[in-house]
Design a protein around this motif. Sequence first.
Motif, PDB file in Angstrom:
ATOM      1  N   UNK A 163      29.780  67.525 -21.858  1.00  0.00           N
ATOM      2  CA  UNK A 163      28.622  66.852 -21.269  1.00  0.00           C
ATOM      3  C   UNK A 163      27.546  67.843 -20.844  1.00  0.00           C
ATOM      4  N   UNK A 164      27.955  69.038 -20.451  1.00  0.00           N
ATOM      5  CA  UNK A 164      26.969  70.053 -20.073  1.00  0.00           C
ATOM      6  C   UNK A 164      26.167  70.520 -21.292  1.00  0.00           C
ATOM      7  N   UNK A 165      26.839  70.602 -22.433  1.00  0.00           N
ATOM      8  CA  UNK A 165      26.128  70.950 -23.670  1.00  0.00           C
ATOM      9  C   UNK A 165      25.155  69.837 -24.032  1.00  0.00           C
ATOM     10  N   UNK A 166      25.590  68.583 -23.878  1.00  0.00           N
ATOM     11  CA  UNK A 166      24.686  67.458 -24.142  1.00  0.00           C
ATOM     12  C   UNK A 166      23.486  67.481 -23.197  1.00  0.00           C
ATOM     13  N   UNK A 167      23.692  67.905 -21.962  1.00  0.00           N
ATOM     14  CA  UNK A 167      22.572  68.024 -21.021  1.00  0.00           C
ATOM     15  C   UNK A 167      21.564  69.057 -21.519  1.00  0.00           C
ATOM     16  N   UNK A 168      22.056  70.173 -22.036  1.00  0.00           N
ATOM     17  CA  UNK A 168      21.161  71.203 -22.574  1.00  0.00           C
ATOM     18  C   UNK A 168      20.388  70.681 -23.783  1.00  0.00           C
ATOM     19  N   UNK A 169      20.995  69.764 -24.524  1.00  0.00           N
ATOM     20  CA  UNK A 169      20.339  69.182 -25.703  1.00  0.00           C
ATOM     21  C   UNK A 169      19.469  67.985 -25.336  1.00  0.00           C
ATOM     22  N   UNK A 170      19.496  67.595 -24.066  1.00  0.00           N
ATOM     23  CA  UNK A 170      18.717  66.436 -23.636  1.00  0.00           C
ATOM     24  C   UNK A 170      19.322  65.114 -24.054  1.00  0.00           C
ATOM     25  N   UNK A 171      20.648  65.092 -24.245  1.00  0.00           N
ATOM     26  CA  UNK A 171      21.320  63.889 -24.736  1.00  0.00           C
ATOM     27  C   UNK A 171      22.416  63.414 -23.789  1.00  0.00           C
ATOM     28  N   UNK A 172      22.427  63.901 -22.563  1.00  0.00           N
ATOM     29  CA  UNK A 172      23.491  63.539 -21.634  1.00  0.00           C
ATOM     30  C   UNK A 172      23.392  62.080 -21.232  1.00  0.00           C
ATOM     31  N   UNK A 173      24.531  61.474 -20.968  1.00  0.00           N
ATOM     32  CA  UNK A 173      24.572  60.089 -20.500  1.00  0.00           C
ATOM     33  C   UNK A 173      24.321  60.068 -18.997  1.00  0.00           C
ATOM     34  N   UNK A 186      23.893  72.776 -36.157  1.00  0.00           N
ATOM     35  CA  UNK A 186      24.831  73.772 -35.649  1.00  0.00           C
ATOM     36  C   UNK A 186      24.132  74.816 -34.797  1.00  0.00           C
ATOM     37  N   UNK A 187      22.953  75.233 -35.236  1.00  0.00           N
ATOM     38  CA  UNK A 187      22.203  76.236 -34.474  1.00  0.00           C
ATOM     39  C   UNK A 187      21.825  75.710 -33.091  1.00  0.00           C
ATOM     40  N   UNK A 188      21.403  74.459 -33.014  1.00  0.00           N
ATOM     41  CA  UNK A 188      21.031  73.876 -31.728  1.00  0.00           C
ATOM     42  C   UNK A 188      22.240  73.786 -30.798  1.00  0.00           C
ATOM     43  N   UNK A 221      23.142  77.316 -29.514  1.00  0.00           N
ATOM     44  CA  UNK A 221      22.221  77.764 -28.464  1.00  0.00           C
ATOM     45  C   UNK A 221      22.526  77.076 -27.141  1.00  0.00           C
ATOM     46  N   UNK A 222      22.834  75.774 -27.193  1.00  0.00           N
ATOM     47  CA  UNK A 222      23.170  75.047 -25.974  1.00  0.00           C
ATOM     48  C   UNK A 222      24.478  75.548 -25.375  1.00  0.00           C
ATOM     49  N   UNK A 223      25.455  75.848 -26.233  1.00  0.00           N
ATOM     50  CA  UNK A 223      26.739  76.372 -25.745  1.00  0.00           C
ATOM     51  C   UNK A 223      26.532  77.721 -25.059  1.00  0.00           C
ATOM     52  N   UNK A 224      25.700  78.568 -25.645  1.00  0.00           N
ATOM     53  CA  UNK A 224      25.430  79.872 -25.028  1.00  0.00           C
ATOM     54  C   UNK A 224      24.826  79.717 -23.640  1.00  0.00           C
ATOM     55  N   UNK A 225      23.943  78.767 -23.474  1.00  0.00           N
ATOM     56  CA  UNK A 225      23.335  78.537 -22.156  1.00  0.00           C
ATOM     57  C   UNK A 225      24.383  78.063 -21.154  1.00  0.00           C
ATOM     58  N   UNK A 226      25.264  77.156 -21.599  1.00  0.00           N
ATOM     59  CA  UNK A 226      26.310  76.652 -20.705  1.00  0.00           C
ATOM     60  C   UNK A 226      27.281  77.771 -20.344  1.00  0.00           C
ATOM     61  N   UNK A 227      27.629  78.618 -21.319  1.00  0.00           N
ATOM     62  CA  UNK A 227      28.536  79.735 -21.065  1.00  0.00           C
ATOM     63  C   UNK A 227      27.965  80.664 -20.000  1.00  0.00           C
ATOM     64  N   UNK A 228      26.685  80.959 -20.102  1.00  0.00           N
ATOM     65  CA  UNK A 228      26.055  81.847 -19.121  1.00  0.00           C
ATOM     66  C   UNK A 228      25.933  81.176 -17.760  1.00  0.00           C
ATOM     67  N   UNK A 229      25.585  79.887 -17.758  1.00  0.00           N
ATOM     68  CA  UNK A 229      25.406  79.181 -16.485  1.00  0.00           C
ATOM     69  C   UNK A 229      26.731  78.994 -15.752  1.00  0.00           C
ATOM     70  N   UNK A 230      27.798  78.690 -16.503  1.00  0.00           N
ATOM     71  CA  UNK A 230      29.105  78.431 -15.894  1.00  0.00           C
ATOM     72  C   UNK A 230      30.003  79.664 -15.852  1.00  0.00           C
TER      73      UNK A 230
END
Length: 228
Positions: free
Chosen positions: A162-172, A123-125, A128-137
């Motif tokens: 998919x943007x959150x998955x990109x931040x986690x390094x798991x994007x397709x 959940x923490x990871x 953190x990824x959502x926060x980065x996407x929120x700031x970027x977008x």
Amino acid sequence: MKRFFCAFAFLGLLTAGPAQAQRLGYIDTEFIMSKMPEYAQAQTELNKLSDTWQKEIEAQQKDIDKMYRTYQAEEVVLTEPMKKKRQDEMLKKEQELKAYRTKQFGYEGQIFKKRQELNKPVQDKIFEAVEKVVKAKKLDIVLDKASDLTMIYTNPTFDYTEYVLEELGLASPDRNQPGPKGPVRTVTPPKTPAANAATKATTDSQFESDSGPPEAPAGTKTRTGTKP
């Protein structure tokens, strides 16, 4: 997990400025977690614990069933004090089993606490990824499609999973990419009736010129060039 992201979503609703247009997005946390190796490992560990505790419960239940069968078989030869003692023993075993089942699988039991413990790093990871996407977008509100919050319709344009998955390094590699361009195919237009008739006439004239005049039927006399 669902409550966690619901709280996050409504916190955004409360803090976003009402005077300006709010940028909205949503994610699917269940889909994101299904892609995370840490979550799969946590589920494997939870399943092992659950199986162990379930086997212990089944073993205790078998012991209680055996006690009941023995009691029924010997009931006719038991005195009243002996019957009371056996019944109290079986009742005590049943109460112990019920307490153990509640302790392990009940509300806020061991399996619940262990799930929280193992899922917290996941959940923490994600947070953190959502926060980065929120700031970027530059988003104001992010909802969780997998939460108890009912989403009757969702426009894929606002899906930031998919943007959150990109931040986690798991994007397709095939997501958020333009579709592949296929080969260009040309189609021959159909011929019009006039064109077909002209083609047929040309073909017939060619056939006559190549084959000569048609032959007369057998037994028919042909005229010569002399006058009658």
